[in-house]
Design an enzyme around this catalytic site. Sequence first.
Site, PDB file in Angstrom:
ATOM      1  N   GLN A  10       0.838  -1.201   0.000  1.00 60.56           N
ATOM      2  CA  GLN A  10       0.000   0.000   0.000  1.00 60.56           C
ATOM      3  C   GLN A  10       0.872   1.250   0.000  1.00 60.56           C
ATOM      4  O   GLN A  10       1.915   1.306   0.643  1.00 60.56           O
ATOM      5  CB  GLN A  10      -0.909  -0.012   1.228  1.00 60.56           C
ATOM      6  CG  GLN A  10      -2.160   0.807   1.063  1.00 60.56           C
ATOM      7  CD  GLN A  10      -3.234   0.414   2.062  1.00 60.56           C
ATOM      8  OE1 GLN A  10      -3.276  -0.711   2.529  1.00 60.56           O
ATOM      9  NE2 GLN A  10      -4.115   1.338   2.379  1.00 60.56           N
ATOM     10  N   SER A  95       3.889  -6.459   2.755  1.00 56.23           N
ATOM     11  CA  SER A  95       2.588  -6.408   3.414  1.00 56.23           C
ATOM     12  C   SER A  95       1.515  -7.034   2.519  1.00 56.23           C
ATOM     13  O   SER A  95       1.561  -8.232   2.259  1.00 56.23           O
ATOM     14  CB  SER A  95       2.253  -4.969   3.823  1.00 56.23           C
ATOM     15  OG  SER A  95       1.120  -4.930   4.670  1.00 56.23           O
ATOM     16  N   LEU A  96       0.551  -6.243   2.001  1.00 55.21           N
ATOM     17  CA  LEU A  96      -0.474  -6.850   1.135  1.00 55.21           C
ATOM     18  C   LEU A  96       0.159  -7.536  -0.065  1.00 55.21           C
ATOM     19  O   LEU A  96      -0.413  -8.478  -0.635  1.00 55.21           O
ATOM     20  CB  LEU A  96      -1.486  -5.804   0.669  1.00 55.21           C
ATOM     21  CG  LEU A  96      -1.121  -4.933  -0.539  1.00 55.21           C
ATOM     22  CD1 LEU A  96      -1.532  -5.573  -1.860  1.00 55.21           C
ATOM     23  CD2 LEU A  96      -1.737  -3.568  -0.424  1.00 55.21           C
ATOM     24  N   ARG A 120      -9.382  -8.013   4.391  1.00 56.11           N
ATOM     25  CA  ARG A 120      -8.229  -7.514   5.155  1.00 56.11           C
ATOM     26  C   ARG A 120      -8.257  -5.996   5.250  1.00 56.11           C
ATOM     27  O   ARG A 120      -8.052  -5.415   6.315  1.00 56.11           O
ATOM     28  CB  ARG A 120      -6.936  -7.986   4.477  1.00 56.11           C
ATOM     29  CG  ARG A 120      -5.633  -7.646   5.199  1.00 56.11           C
ATOM     30  CD  ARG A 120      -4.473  -8.261   4.416  1.00 56.11           C
ATOM     31  NE  ARG A 120      -3.171  -8.063   5.042  1.00 56.11           N
ATOM     32  CZ  ARG A 120      -2.353  -7.045   4.781  1.00 56.11           C
ATOM     33  NH1 ARG A 120      -2.731  -6.095   3.929  1.00 56.11           N
ATOM     34  NH2 ARG A 120      -1.174  -6.966   5.369  1.00 56.11           N
ATOM     35  N   HIS A 204       0.304  -3.122  11.276  1.00 55.07           N
ATOM     36  CA  HIS A 204       1.426  -3.955  11.716  1.00 55.07           C
ATOM     37  C   HIS A 204       1.876  -3.651  13.144  1.00 55.07           C
ATOM     38  O   HIS A 204       3.058  -3.480  13.426  1.00 55.07           O
ATOM     39  CB  HIS A 204       2.608  -3.839  10.737  1.00 55.07           C
ATOM     40  CG  HIS A 204       2.264  -4.342   9.367  1.00 55.07           C
ATOM     41  ND1 HIS A 204       2.052  -5.671   9.102  1.00 55.07           N
ATOM     42  CD2 HIS A 204       2.062  -3.686   8.197  1.00 55.07           C
ATOM     43  CE1 HIS A 204       1.735  -5.819   7.827  1.00 55.07           C
ATOM     44  NE2 HIS A 204       1.721  -4.631   7.258  1.00 55.07           N
ATOM     45  N   GLN A 253       1.175 -11.742  10.240  1.00 59.66           N
ATOM     46  CA  GLN A 253       1.649 -10.560   9.521  1.00 59.66           C
ATOM     47  C   GLN A 253       0.833  -9.309   9.846  1.00 59.66           C
ATOM     48  O   GLN A 253       1.346  -8.192   9.821  1.00 59.66           O
ATOM     49  CB  GLN A 253       1.599 -10.861   8.015  1.00 59.66           C
ATOM     50  CG  GLN A 253       2.190  -9.810   7.119  1.00 59.66           C
ATOM     51  CD  GLN A 253       1.262  -9.517   5.961  1.00 59.66           C
ATOM     52  OE1 GLN A 253       0.122  -9.125   6.147  1.00 59.66           O
ATOM     53  NE2 GLN A 253       1.764  -9.726   4.766  1.00 59.66           N
TER      54      GLN A 253
END
Length: 319
Positions: A10, A95-96, A120, A204, A253
């Site tokens: 992102q 991440s994503l 998510r 996170h 995660q």
Amino acid sequence: MTAAFTFPGQGSQAVGMGKALAEAFPAAKAIFDEVDAALGEKLTATIWDGPAETLQLTENAQPALMAVSLATLRVLETEAGFSVARDAAFVAGHSLGEYSALAAAGSLSVSDTARLLRTRGRAMQKAVPVGVGAMAALLGLDYEAAVSVAGEAAQQEVCQAANDNGGGQVVVSGNKAAVERAVEIAKSRGAKRAMLLPVSAPFHCRLMQPAADAMAEALAGVTIRAPASPLVCNVLAAPITDPDEIRRRLIEQVTGTVRWRESVAFMASHGVTRFFEIGAGKVLSGLVKRIADGAVGISVGGPNDIAAAKDALAAAQAA
């Protein structure tokens, strides 16, 4: 194999991304159509036409970035002869982007990935009321120093290292007041810059536990296969292939640190010299140069990048 395929996270989104690919290549258009069908809406219209504030919503940005990455990969496969199984020593995503990497490696279906990322994004946004959390970038401190700053700033609140991006760039996340304290402490510890980031939630960190719970439920309902190439996962900075472990690490995660610096360093130490950043933006390619001496980041996101990527892959195969 001296190549790794990496997938952006992102912040790399931009209105119009992927449109030229879809117009030029049916394989790319098919991915966007599949994502729209999986979500039951025309996310593609938001990706290509905006408005930017709608695309930037976490629930839209996450599946949108995955769609662009997978559309780009399909073009690399059909037009440039790329094969994840044959050509990628590892896959990894920020991440994503870890979901994009798994879809690229055949571990998740594109439709399941789109729905998981929609879930998510919504869960991460909902986990913490607006204004309660924050994130900040600390520039010019190494990871250990940033962890120390976060620990001192916490003061019975949450403040954690969220992203270890490399090149002296660490992002901290947690309660707003704690993150603001971290910014001031970092400046006193010699950080070149320390600033709050314009994000909608503290990703996170432990405050995201409700989102981790939501992802545990969502991931329990999808099929995960062994990836065609090992996934260097965010929370371990090490390769995994077992479907049950992949599911477990995707849940971790949400609240864990994205260990990107260590992930790139691991891949470089195992012979990777070319990192193909597949999808929107050039963030990961820029970080590669700061993390791994002699490694090259190759960003592939539009029709004009395909021929150069094909040449770079041929060079990697010959190495």
